[in-house]
Design an enzyme around this catalytic site. Structure first.
Site, PDB file in Angstrom:
ATOM      1  N   ASP A   1      -7.690   1.912  -0.467  1.00  0.00           N
ATOM      2  CA  ASP A   1      -6.743   3.131  -0.051  1.00  0.00           C
ATOM      3  C   ASP A   1      -6.257   3.701  -1.407  1.00  0.00           C
ATOM      4  O   ASP A   1      -6.176   4.842  -1.589  1.00  0.00           O
ATOM      5  CB  ASP A   1      -5.799   2.802   0.605  1.00  0.00           C
ATOM      6  CG  ASP A   1      -6.224   2.938   2.489  1.00  0.00           C
ATOM      7  OD1 ASP A   1      -7.420   2.918   2.338  1.00  0.00           O
ATOM      8  OD2 ASP A   1      -5.458   3.010   3.235  1.00  0.00           O
TER       9      ASP A   1
ATOM     10  N   ASP B   1       3.313  -1.154  11.975  1.00  0.00           N
ATOM     11  CA  ASP B   1       1.948  -1.761  11.668  1.00  0.00           C
ATOM     12  C   ASP B   1       2.485  -3.490  11.743  1.00  0.00           C
ATOM     13  O   ASP B   1       1.558  -3.889  12.367  1.00  0.00           O
ATOM     14  CB  ASP B   1       2.148  -1.492   9.964  1.00  0.00           C
ATOM     15  CG  ASP B   1       1.420  -0.023   9.848  1.00  0.00           C
ATOM     16  OD1 ASP B   1       1.054   0.454  10.792  1.00  0.00           O
ATOM     17  OD2 ASP B   1       1.337   0.301   8.683  1.00  0.00           O
TER      18      ASP B   1
ATOM     19  N   HIS C   1      -8.273  -2.836   9.102  1.00  0.00           N
ATOM     20  CA  HIS C   1      -7.965  -4.043   8.129  1.00  0.00           C
ATOM     21  C   HIS C   1      -7.006  -4.604   9.172  1.00  0.00           C
ATOM     22  O   HIS C   1      -7.078  -6.071   9.284  1.00  0.00           O
ATOM     23  CB  HIS C   1      -7.048  -3.603   6.865  1.00  0.00           C
ATOM     24  CG  HIS C   1      -6.193  -2.639   7.043  1.00  0.00           C
ATOM     25  ND1 HIS C   1      -5.181  -2.574   6.124  1.00  0.00           N
ATOM     26  CD2 HIS C   1      -6.132  -1.673   7.894  1.00  0.00           C
ATOM     27  CE1 HIS C   1      -4.466  -1.522   6.770  1.00  0.00           C
ATOM     28  NE2 HIS C   1      -4.816  -1.063   7.688  1.00  0.00           N
ATOM     29  N   ARG C   2      -6.131  -4.146   9.815  1.00  0.00           N
ATOM     30  CA  ARG C   2      -4.990  -4.874  10.554  1.00  0.00           C
ATOM     31  C   ARG C   2      -5.500  -5.696  11.680  1.00  0.00           C
ATOM     32  O   ARG C   2      -4.970  -6.645  11.997  1.00  0.00           O
ATOM     33  CB  ARG C   2      -3.820  -4.199  10.939  1.00  0.00           C
ATOM     34  CG  ARG C   2      -3.125  -3.505   9.741  1.00  0.00           C
ATOM     35  CD  ARG C   2      -1.679  -3.044   9.777  1.00  0.00           C
ATOM     36  NE  ARG C   2      -1.391  -2.637   8.707  1.00  0.00           N
ATOM     37  CZ  ARG C   2      -1.019  -3.087   7.520  1.00  0.00           C
ATOM     38  NH1 ARG C   2      -1.193  -4.448   7.401  1.00  0.00           N
ATOM     39  NH2 ARG C   2      -0.529  -2.308   6.517  1.00  0.00           N
TER      40      ARG C   2
ATOM     41  N   LYS D   1       0.851  -1.116   0.080  1.00  0.00           N
ATOM     42  CA  LYS D   1       0.115  -0.080   0.071  1.00  0.00           C
ATOM     43  C   LYS D   1       0.793   1.168  -0.158  1.00  0.00           C
ATOM     44  O   LYS D   1       0.677   2.164  -0.651  1.00  0.00           O
ATOM     45  CB  LYS D   1      -0.738  -0.007   1.182  1.00  0.00           C
ATOM     46  CG  LYS D   1      -1.753   1.160   1.636  1.00  0.00           C
ATOM     47  CD  LYS D   1      -2.594   1.152   2.727  1.00  0.00           C
ATOM     48  CE  LYS D   1      -1.570   1.430   3.910  1.00  0.00           C
ATOM     49  NZ  LYS D   1      -2.004   1.894   5.043  1.00  0.00           N
ATOM     50  N   SER D   2       1.961   1.219   0.726  1.00  0.00           N
ATOM     51  CA  SER D   2       2.603   2.443   1.034  1.00  0.00           C
ATOM     52  C   SER D   2       3.373   2.818  -0.269  1.00  0.00           C
ATOM     53  O   SER D   2       3.580   4.039  -0.800  1.00  0.00           O
ATOM     54  CB  SER D   2       3.774   2.145   2.005  1.00  0.00           C
ATOM     55  OG  SER D   2       3.145   1.575   3.255  1.00  0.00           O
TER      56      SER D   2
ATOM     57  N   GLU E   1      -5.902   3.725  12.046  1.00  0.00           N
ATOM     58  CA  GLU E   1      -7.129   3.481  11.742  1.00  0.00           C
ATOM     59  C   GLU E   1      -8.064   3.660  13.091  1.00  0.00           C
ATOM     60  O   GLU E   1      -9.472   4.009  13.105  1.00  0.00           O
ATOM     61  CB  GLU E   1      -7.377   2.162  11.017  1.00  0.00           C
ATOM     62  CG  GLU E   1      -6.994   2.292   9.505  1.00  0.00           C
ATOM     63  CD  GLU E   1      -5.179   2.252   9.260  1.00  0.00           C
ATOM     64  OE1 GLU E   1      -4.560   2.621  10.205  1.00  0.00           O
ATOM     65  OE2 GLU E   1      -4.903   1.934   8.220  1.00  0.00           O
TER      66      GLU E   1
ATOM     67  N   LYS F   1      -9.337  -2.481   2.823  1.00  0.00           N
ATOM     68  CA  LYS F   1      -8.381  -1.267   2.891  1.00  0.00           C
ATOM     69  C   LYS F   1      -7.042  -1.690   1.986  1.00  0.00           C
ATOM     70  O   LYS F   1      -6.390  -0.914   1.296  1.00  0.00           O
ATOM     71  CB  LYS F   1      -8.253  -0.927   4.304  1.00  0.00           C
ATOM     72  CG  LYS F   1      -7.435   0.342   4.311  1.00  0.00           C
ATOM     73  CD  LYS F   1      -7.526   0.976   5.729  1.00  0.00           C
ATOM     74  CE  LYS F   1      -7.341   2.565   5.767  1.00  0.00           C
ATOM     75  NZ  LYS F   1      -6.084   2.863   5.564  1.00  0.00           N
TER      76      LYS F   1
ATOM     77  N   ASN G   1     -10.441   6.898   4.380  1.00  0.00           N
ATOM     78  CA  ASN G   1      -9.404   6.610   5.551  1.00  0.00           C
ATOM     79  C   ASN G   1      -8.116   6.436   5.284  1.00  0.00           C
ATOM     80  O   ASN G   1      -7.444   5.690   5.998  1.00  0.00           O
ATOM     81  CB  ASN G   1     -10.161   5.376   6.658  1.00  0.00           C
ATOM     82  CG  ASN G   1      -9.441   5.644   8.087  1.00  0.00           C
ATOM     83  OD1 ASN G   1      -9.118   6.729   8.282  1.00  0.00           O
ATOM     84  ND2 ASN G   1      -9.516   4.738   8.763  1.00  0.00           N
TER      85      ASN G   1
END
Ligand code: DC
Length: 660
Positions: free
Chosen positions: A62, A330, A403-404, A35-36, A358, A429, A106
């Protein structure tokens, strides 16, 4: 090997997902894109000169927010049909559209960098998100931008989104100070935007910079787009003037190292080896260092350029740990759940940033870990997790739109207990196909479901099959019989659904070998009387009674496996059973068997009455609206009218063995 399969994303209507108890984990997962990296590359490609072909972009909420926003800001982009490959037409500077209202959900990785880039775009923009996004701080970034002459206003609360950005009198150059101890994304956002200013500018980080590896990703990607940043330690970053982003032509998105953590932990907890493909030794993501943390817990790790593999420690159990996890905030969440499997209390330190993610992840994690039996101490920036002697089965885990939280808690099922994940679609996400990928590398505790009508011999067959396989055994009919017995003893009518459901929910039942106890009293013989048989069939027709017994029945599913007999084992209680059988026999054959049993016990019996009784029960069990007796299409039909018990047992074992 199964990777995250397309088209198996969770629909909005799914309220919860019941994960079965698992025996172990083993296999290979191809990770979705990071994602990042995805969102950084998209923004850089948009601001760059030239066209960028991006391969393996993450498909998730995202990233969708970022793509949507870029489209509205006038950046042409396209996707290759049916693939995760995109082409972005860079504009070589600021955004062409000078007024826009952007909704960013978000997605912190879209919100922060876009805020900075738009502040340099000389337009009028509004940026908003979901309510949680409006609780996530952005003041430090806005302060930094204002030092450069940007005009950014808060539309609701000071220091938080939503924001309005208007053309300012930009005075870049010199030194900008930005706090680094709340979120590293503020620094990332500023650094990515500064080349738009064209003048040498230095960013000084105030306070200790957290999550440093994420800044590493930012600098690496900026370099790939042709912009060099001079770095002095982690406190001073200078972006020399006269630099412009230039497309590298083609760029690949690495697999998501944070997403890798769940699978690596699964390998460490559930035996393994579990291999993730898409990240490895040459990764630019800090979260690959999660593998080192797992090693500190005793897990055996191997790594290649583009893969990592984890196995359980040679000694079996994970070691307790006390770790500073500031560099992998994370992936560290995964360790909080892995702590449930450690040999002592575990401490996760320096994780204050969890509170502004989040959700407030420290508090959410503590609350949910307690639900599975852990003792948790929660501090401002730490958690101490003491694993329980035995995990609580079938806890319902809330996921806080995070999500996590959902992905982490799937690991609980590796403790051999079922777990319910509420609102599982929050994984969209970053990893819409997470649960499919997870089930691809894990093995559920096997269940052999044997359903069929009364007196078909299921009970005897189930007990013998369980013994042969060393599995647990559930005679679900005895639970309904116990409810009927409780009602008969209390003098309560068999039509009082509310009372019966209450009794079912609080049934003080115990099973020891082939004996059944109610309130400590051995009632094995009593529940087999005709009164209890007829009563059981009646109470079993009430939905509330059935509902009250679901959880209790599922609790019987423990390693190494379960043989369950009843009417709805394969249809309702264990729909994912490894093997399903439908055991039946003609009414005559069943009445005859029952007749012989009663005569043997010296009890009075009449074959005609017994046949009638069976017909009535068959009819009631098969015609009730809830969980009626029926053969599932996938169930193997066994008609035992002309078979001995031994023959049936052999047949069931023959069919079941290859899969259990
Ligand atoms: O299998 P059994 O004869 O012990 O079951 C007693 C009654 O309970 C039977 O009439 C049907 C009901 N039952 C049920 O509805 N669902 C089950 N899973 C097991 C039994």
């Amino acid at each position: 090997m199964r990777g995250p399969s397309k088209g198996r994303t969770l629909e909005a209507i799914v309220e919860f997902l019941d994960l079965p108890p698992l025996l172990g984990a083993k296999g290979t997962v191809r990770l979705p894109g990071s994602k990042s990296i995805s969102n950084r590359i998209l923004l850089l490609a948009a601001l760059a000169e030239g066209v960028t072909d991006i391969y393996d972009l993450l498909e998730s909420d995202d990233v969708a927010r970022m793509l949507e926003a870029l489209g509205r800001l006038g950046i042409p982009w396209s996707r290759r049909e049916g693939r995760d490959d995109y082409q972005v037409q860079g504009v070589g500077g600021s955004f062409p559209v000078k007024a826009a209202d952007l909704f960013l959900g978000n997605a912190g990785t879209a919100f922060r960098p876009l805020t900075a880039a738009l502040a340099f775009s000389g337009g009028d923009y509004r940026l908003s998100g979901v309510p949680r996004m409006h609780e996530r701080p952005i003041g430090d970034l806005v302060d930094g931008l204002r030092q450069l002459g940007a005009r950014v206003e808060y539309l609701a609360n000071e220091g938080f989104p939503p924001l309005r950005i208007e053309p300012g009198h930009l005075t870049p150059g010199g030194i900008v100070r930005v706090r680094g101890d709340v979120s590293s994304q503020f620094l990332t956002a500023l650094l990515m935007a500064l080349p738009l200013a064209g003048v040498e500018t230095t960013v000084e980080v105030v306070g200790e910079l957290i999550s440093k590896p994420y800044i590493g990703i930012t600098l690496d990607l900026m370099a790939r787009f042709g912009v060099e940043v001079q770095r002095e330690g982690w406190s001073r970053f200078t972006v020399p003037g006269g630099q412009r982003y230039r497309s590298p032509g083609t760029i690949f998105v690495e697999g998501d190292a944070s997403s890798a953590s769940y699978f690596l932990a699964a390998g460490a907890i559930g035996g393994g080896p579990v291999r993730v493909e898409g990240v490895g030794r040459s990764s630019i993501q800090g979260d690959v260092r999660f593998a080192e943390a797992l090693e500190a817990l005793g897990a055996r790790i191997e790594m290649g350029d583009n893969w990592i593999e984890a196995q359980a420690p040679a000694e079996g159990k994970l070691k307790a740990f006390d770790l500073d996890l500031n560099h992998i905030p994370d992936a560290a969440m995964t360790l909080a759940v892995a702590a449930l499997f450690a040999d002592g209390p575990c401490r996760l330190r320096n994780i204050a940033s969890w509170r502004v993610k989040e959700t407030d992840r420290i508090s959410a994690m503590a609350t949910e870990l307690r639900k599975v039996g852990a003792t948790v101490e929660e501090g401002a920036d730490y958690l101490t997790v003491t694993p329980p002697a035995r995990l609580i089965s079938q806890a319902a885990i809330d996921t806080y739109d995070d999500h996590r939280m959902a992905m982490c808690f799937s690991l609980v099922s590796l403790g051999g207990v079922g777990v319910r994940i509420n609102d599982p679609k929050c994984v969209n996400k970053t990893f819409p196909t997470y649960f499919a990928a997870f089930s691809g590398v894990t093995r559920p505790v096997p269940v052999i479901a044997i359903d069929g009508p009364s007196a078909s011999g299921k009970g005897t067959v189930a007990a013998r099959v369980a013994e042969a396989l060393g599995f647990h055994c559930l005679d679900s009919g005895s639970l309904y019989r116990l409810v009927a017995l409780a009602a008969l003893r209390a003098g309560v009518g068999l039509d009082e659904e509310g009372w019966l459901a209450g009794a079912a929910a609080s049934l003080d039942a115990e099973f020891r070998g082939d004996r059944v106890f109610l309130g400590g009293e051995d009632v094995t013989a009593e529940i087999r009387t005709e009164a209890c048989s007829a009563g059981a069939s009646r109470v079993a027709a009430y939905p509330a009674v059935r509902e009250a017994l679901v959880r209790r029945q599922r609790d019987f599913r423990r390693p190494p496996g379960l043989v369950a007999d009843g009417r709805d084992m394969g249809s309702v209680i264990f729909p994912d059973a490894e093997r399903k059988f439908f055991l039946t026999a003609s009414v005559e054959a069943r009445a005859d068997r029952r007749y012989k049993q009663l005569i043997e016990k010296g009890l009075p019996a009449n074959i005609f009455d017994l046949s009638q009784e069976l017909r009535i029960r068959d009819e009631r069990d098969a015609s009730r609206p809830v969980a009626p007796l029926r053969k599932m299409p996938e169930a193997i039909l066994v008609d035992s009218s002309a078979m001995t018990v031994d023959e049936v047992v052999v047949k069931v074992l023959d069919q079941a063995r290859p899969s259990v």
